[in-house]
Scaffold this active site. Structure first.
Site, PDB file in Angstrom:
ATOM      1  N   THR A  34      49.607  44.141  27.080  1.00  0.00           N
ATOM      2  CA  THR A  34      49.796  44.760  25.783  1.00  0.00           C
ATOM      3  C   THR A  34      48.680  45.709  25.543  1.00  0.00           C
ATOM      4  OG1 THR A  34      48.111  42.801  24.867  1.00  0.00           O
ATOM      5  CG2 THR A  34      50.703  42.724  24.322  1.00  0.00           C
ATOM      6  N   ASP A  35      47.457  45.566  26.177  1.00  0.00           N
ATOM      7  CA  ASP A  35      46.473  46.600  26.205  1.00  0.00           C
ATOM      8  C   ASP A  35      46.724  47.914  26.413  1.00  0.00           C
ATOM      9  OD1 ASP A  35      46.770  46.249  28.788  1.00  0.00           O
ATOM     10  OD2 ASP A  35      44.506  46.332  29.300  1.00  0.00           O
ATOM     11  N   SER A 124      38.921  40.170  36.477  1.00  0.00           N
ATOM     12  CA  SER A 124      38.289  41.189  36.449  1.00  0.00           C
ATOM     13  C   SER A 124      36.853  41.472  37.177  1.00  0.00           C
ATOM     14  CB  SER A 124      38.041  41.637  34.794  1.00  0.00           C
ATOM     15  OG  SER A 124      39.277  41.842  34.317  1.00  0.00           O
ATOM     16  N   SER A 126      36.646  43.474  39.315  1.00  0.00           N
ATOM     17  CA  SER A 126      36.221  44.652  39.840  1.00  0.00           C
ATOM     18  C   SER A 126      35.834  45.554  38.538  1.00  0.00           C
ATOM     19  CB  SER A 126      37.540  45.838  40.190  1.00  0.00           C
ATOM     20  OG  SER A 126      38.545  45.587  39.383  1.00  0.00           O
ATOM     21  N   ASP A 170      39.552  45.056  29.769  1.00  0.00           N
ATOM     22  CA  ASP A 170      38.877  44.540  30.791  1.00  0.00           C
ATOM     23  C   ASP A 170      37.245  45.029  30.716  1.00  0.00           C
ATOM     24  OD1 ASP A 170      40.821  43.066  31.540  1.00  0.00           O
ATOM     25  OD2 ASP A 170      41.249  43.950  33.469  1.00  0.00           O
TER      26      ASP A 170
END
Length: 386
Positions: A34-35, A124, A126, A170
């Protein structure tokens, strides 16, 4: 940090003048995909992350090393603007490129990274590397960028340098986390409400499927494009800017416009219903209704599996095994999917049974061995004392 400091001294002759920084990983409790569709998410920073020791030097070079990977890089500022194969150093290099775009020439630094986030697990790792790099460079070079500016720089590093069309969730969660809270983040406005995580005798457990995922090799960017297609279809009759602005009644009324575009319709349906689930999950947490919160978690996983097609048989098996254990309130895949992890809300009295029973059933059904990581909501990125 002391053992990392010793290792820094071993690799770079001494450890005088080093500064220490930390960025957590994150787990998304609900609100998946959804982001980048302008919707709500509910992540929290976790007590696993990336540590970084940095020292400025007089040399005109950038030195990057990690205890997690073999590759060590010594680059000139000019070389830092180009990706190096498919190596981990591209993440800090992408951040350095963002500083260069803002007039900051990064040179004369020695860096040593260490992380305890399972790589490729959807927690997350990265983004954690990107944020810790951005926070450290901002401090060491005295740039004065705000934490929110660093979030945008870390996101742009993945979008532009790595080529992953990720959203803002993130880096935001990693930079802005607060201990004991989840973040109800509106990704269209970046308005954020810190929601207390009063788990009342329950623990969040991350189960790593050990089905490794690589987002650049997965369908993540494809899902992004499919959502763009869905938005364009709806925009023919409704002036919305993001899929998450739809409600289910409006989407249903557009069914004929999606003729021959069933995939795009299902992608939109997931986004719309996931938006509603995040709202419901936040209400449940504020009311202390963990059973209702768990129901939203399970419904989220079903939608991700059936409408968004990002779950896998391994993730489905992990969720099913978790929900078969008495005392498990809810379970779902977390992260972009295509492998990675699930997150489950487990009664503290059931933790031992959870690990043994889920482990046995999961291995029996998939041949894979899961790892289990109880986590707590933790603070976001920043400098740490040595």
């Amino acid at each position: 940090m002391h053992d990392l400091q010793d290792e820094f001294g071993h690799r770079y002759q001494d450890a005088r003048g080093v500064r220490a920084f930390h960025a957590p990983g994150r787990v998304n409790l609900i609100g998946e995909h959804t982001d980048y569709n302008g919707g709500l998410v509910l992540p929290c920073a976790i007590d696993r992350g990336t540590q970084l020791l940095v020292r400025r030097t007089a040399a005109r070079s950038i030195k990057l090393a990690s205890l997690n990977f073999d590759l060590i890089a010594i680059l000139s500022p000019d070389e830092a603007g180009t990706a190096v194969g498919d190596h981990w150093i591209n993440y800090p290099l992408g951040v350095i490129a963002q500083f260069a775009k803002r007039g900051v020439t990064v040179t004369g630094i020695e860096c040593l990274y260490r992380g305890d986030i399972p790589n490729g697990a959807g927690l997350s790792s990265s983004a954690s590397v990107n944020i810790v790099t951005a926070v450290a460079l901002n401090a060491v070079f005295e740039c004065g960028f705000s934490q929110l500016e660093l979030v945008h720089m870390a996101q742009a590093a993945e979008n532009e340098f790595i080529g992953l069309a990720c959203g803002v969730m993130d880096p935001y969660a990693i930079a802005m986390g607060q201990r004991g809270h989840a973040m109800a983040l509106d990704c269209s406005t970046l308005e954020c409400d810190q929601v207390p995580l009063d788990l009342d005798g329950h623990t969040l457990v991350i189960s790593n499927s050990n089905q490794r995922r690589e987002l650049n090799d997965s369908g993540y960017n494809t899902r992004h494009r499919e959502c763009v297609t869905a938005l364009e279809i709806v925009q023919q009759s409704h002036g919305i800017e993001a899929l998450a602005a739809l409600d289910m009644a409006t989407l249903a009324s557009q069914a004929s416009a999606f003729a021959g575009q069933d995939t795009a319709f299902r992608r939109a349906r997931h986004v719309v219903t996931e938006q509603a689930r995040v709202l419901g999950a936040c209400e449940a947490l504020r009311a202390g209704d963990l059973a209702q919160f768990g129901q939203h978690m399970c419904a989220s996983h079903a939608s991700l599996a059936q409408d968004f097609d990002v779950s896998t048989p391994a993730l489905d098996a992990l969720v099913a095994a978790a929900m078969a254990v008495p005392g498990v309130v809810g379970s779902r895949m977390t992260g972009a999917g295509f492998g990675g992890c699930t997150v489950s809300l487990v009664a503290d009295t059931a933790l031992a049974a959870f690990e043994s029973e889920v482990s046995a059933r999961y291995h029996r059904e998939t041949g894979l061995t899961a790892d289990f990581h109880p986590v707590v909501a933790s603070d976001g990125a920043g400098e740490r004392p040595l």
